[in-house]
Design an enzyme around this catalytic site. Structure first.
Site: not given
Ligand code: SAH
Length: 219
Positions: A69
């Protein structure tokens, strides 16, 4: 030019300070959040080829079609979540790179984080160990069901965009606890803060945001 030494170059503490100053300029006023973001080496959470861009205020690819993000978003969500206090137990849904997890680990007692893509979880685990974030607990699972064994949580942060607010997450908040989540409202994805109250919940719609989708099922 690529410089590895801390203290100079694109990944130095000075560069991180500059990012924190920019976040302050964008309206982030929680000093503890700014301080932690000035400390955590965001470049360690992206591919080496992208390290020089890690302190730009932008989302970057982390593989598997996902992104780390944007720093502004991390700061905004974290400030909304902690609300000037120190939460005991925090649940994060969507570990991704682990950067947001690392930020939370400095601001809460215990951090539980769930990721559905095992390849991302493995990398995040290694990075968080390197940073000695020992109060972080990770799990490969669908985070929309929360982590009932460790509930109730003081705060829950969802870092992917939801079509609706998962009821299981609200149910795992303690009374007065806060859920920060990008969720659809008025046909747009809006950052929202839900506070669990005796009568049910209170919803604050904060601002428009852009996120990868919250999905179900594992990978
Ligand atoms: N906080 C992270 C955001 C990554 S993007 C960062 O800054 O790196 C969002 C993440 O949510 C992705 O890695 C995706 O695989 C995960 N995600 C999406 N749906 C999900 C779910 N139902 N349960 C767990 N993770 C999920």
């Amino acid at each position: 030019m690529r410089l590895h030494k801390d203290g100079i170059g694109m990944t130095s503490p000075r560069t991180r300070r500059r990012l924190a100053a920019r976040l302050r300029h964008l309206g982030i006023d929680d000093e503890r959040v700014l301080e932690v973001m000035a400390q955590i080496p965001r470049h360690r959470f992206v591919d080496e080829a992208l390290a020089s861009r890690a302190y730009e205020d932008t989302a970057l690819p982390i593989g598997f079609g996902q992104t780390i993000s944007r720093p502004y978003t991390v700061a905004r969500m974290t400030a909304l979540l902690i609300d000037g206090r120190r939460p005991g137990r925090v649940l994060e849904v969507g570990t991704g790179s682990g950067y947001q997890t690392a930020v939370l680990s400095r601001l809460a007692d215990e951090v539980y984080s769930v990721e559905r893509i095992v390849g991302l979880l493995r990398r995040a685990r290694a990075r968080l160990r390197e940073l000695e974030a020992w109060n972080v607990h990770l799990k490969h699972d669908d985070g929309t069901i929360g982590w009932p064994e460790h509930a109730p949580f003081d705060a829950i942060l969802v870092t992917a965009g939801a079509e609706e607010i998962p009821a299981a997450l609200v149910a795992q908040l303690r009374l007065g606890g806060r859920l920060v989540i990008p969720a659809a409202a008025r046909n747009r994805l809006m950052l929202q803060r839900i506070t669990r109250t005796t009568g049910g919940m209170e919803v604050e719609v904060v601002e428009e945001a852009s996120f990868v989708p919250l999905l179900s099922g594992l990978r």
